[in-house]
Design a protein around this motif. Structure first.
Motif, PDB file in Angstrom:
ATOM      1  N   LEU A  18      54.539-102.268 -51.123  1.00 50.60           N
ATOM      2  CA  LEU A  18      54.227-100.892 -50.753  1.00 50.60           C
ATOM      3  C   LEU A  18      55.455 -99.986 -50.798  1.00 50.60           C
ATOM      4  N   THR A  19      56.609-100.523 -50.438  1.00 51.09           N
ATOM      5  CA  THR A  19      57.778 -99.665 -50.213  1.00 51.09           C
ATOM      6  C   THR A  19      58.820 -99.684 -51.322  1.00 51.09           C
ATOM      7  N   LEU A  22      58.613 -96.426 -53.382  1.00 50.87           N
ATOM      8  CA  LEU A  22      58.470 -95.189 -52.622  1.00 50.87           C
ATOM      9  C   LEU A  22      59.826 -94.834 -52.004  1.00 50.87           C
ATOM     10  N   SER A  26      62.657-100.083 -49.285  1.00 47.58           N
ATOM     11  CA  SER A  26      62.020-101.400 -49.132  1.00 47.58           C
ATOM     12  C   SER A  26      62.957-102.372 -48.420  1.00 47.58           C
ATOM     13  N   THR A 229      50.349-105.481 -54.574  1.00 51.20           N
ATOM     14  CA  THR A 229      50.554-104.256 -53.794  1.00 51.20           C
ATOM     15  C   THR A 229      51.447-103.264 -54.528  1.00 51.20           C
ATOM     16  N   TRP A 232      49.549-101.403 -57.275  1.00 49.88           N
ATOM     17  CA  TRP A 232      48.696-100.368 -56.683  1.00 49.88           C
ATOM     18  C   TRP A 232      49.529 -99.181 -56.204  1.00 49.88           C
ATOM     19  N   ALA A 233      50.677 -99.463 -55.585  1.00 43.26           N
ATOM     20  CA  ALA A 233      51.515 -98.403 -55.028  1.00 43.26           C
ATOM     21  C   ALA A 233      52.103 -97.510 -56.122  1.00 43.26           C
ATOM     22  N   PHE A 237      51.432 -93.597 -56.401  1.00 39.68           N
ATOM     23  CA  PHE A 237      52.584 -92.728 -56.198  1.00 39.68           C
ATOM     24  C   PHE A 237      52.705 -91.701 -57.323  1.00 39.68           C
TER      25      PHE A 237
END
Length: 274
Positions: A18-19, A22, A26, A229, A232-233, A237
């Motif tokens: 997820l991170t 972004l 992370s 994940t 998907w992220a 994004f």
């Protein structure tokens, strides 16, 4: 096999996926969550390398058509060679500075308090940059020149401080130097491939003695969770930044960092300090 350990691997794999891409760090999240759930021993160092590799491969898979086209055209296509050249130039600052300071930074700065501080500072910088007049002059990665890539590369090098965020540094650096939001995000993804692969290879070499066959199920769970994940992220994004600013990520960083520092100050959580 310890079910609790598998659940920890699943959680950290999702956190990494997820991170990673972004602008929230992370590495910082893995340090904080790993410390919180008690998975911060020597084996966890190798585990975090494995799930980071999964996130890199997710981006490679997502952009496989572009990467395959570039690889096939290296011998004959000037645009493909130019694209690779941009990545090499952007990669160099982090490669040189990482080689010089990697061990020192890991031994001194990899703790939740440093991460929380960097999250807050980075969030404030994002807010500042978003308040500036925004006049992008580069609307696509192919329109970048090598000085643009070098500037973003130096911004990326700041992410050696845990909690800064590699993607956050490259994306906000890209915006500061004139890239559009989508271009900054995509170049950050592409630049992550050589940067993170090099860091992964180096970390595996340094921690080779910690690899054990018994840890394979735990690593496999984390790897799959991170890969799925992250894919998907990344897609979400790119859709998000085409129509939104990064202010929401800035406030998330600040609030998260303040919570960690407050929990340490009040004694609610006994964070490690090194």
């Amino acid at each position: 096999m310890d079910l609790i350990l598998l659940l920890k691997a699943l959680l950290l794999g999702v956190v990494e996926g997820l991170t990673e891409f972004l602008p929230v760090s992370s590495t910082g999240h893995l340090i904080i969550v790993g410390d919180l759930i008690g998975y911060n021993d020597e084996t966890s160092k190798v585990f975090k390398i494995v799930i980071q590799l999964a996130a890199i491969l997710a981006v490679c898979w997502d952009y496989r058509e572009r990467l395959t086209r570039v690889a096939a055209g290296l011998g004959s296509d000037p645009a493909a060679r130019r694209f690779v050249g941009l990545l090499v130039v952007g990669f160099l600052p982090a490669a040189v500075l990482g080689f010089l300071f990697h061990s020192t930074i890991k031994s001194v700065l990899f703790n939740p308090i440093t991460v929380a501080t960097a999250l807050i500072v980075g969030g404030l910088i994002i807010l500042y940059l978003e308040k500036r007049a925004y006049h992008p002059r580069i609307a696509a990665v192919d329109a970048m020149r090598w000085p643009d890539a070098l500037k973003v590369g130096f911004a990326q090098a700041l992410a050696m401080i845990p909690g800064t965020s590699r993607s956050g540094a490259t994306i906000m650096g890209g915006l500061f130097f004139g890239l559009s939001r989508t271009t900054a995000a995509e170049f950050s993804f592409f630049l992550a491939i050589p940067t993170m692969l090099a860091a992964t290879v180096y970390d595996v070499y340094k921690n080779w003695a910690l690899l054990r066959a018994d840890d394979l199920p735990v690593f496999a769970v984390g790897f799959v969770a991170s890969f799925v994940t992250a894919m998907w992220a990344v897609r979400g994004f790119i859709r998000f930044v085409s129509n939104h600013t990064f202010i929401a990520f800035a406030w998330y960083r600040i609030v998260f960092g303040v919570i960690v520092l407050a929990s340490a100050w009040t004694g609610a959580v006994s964070w490690s300090h090194g």
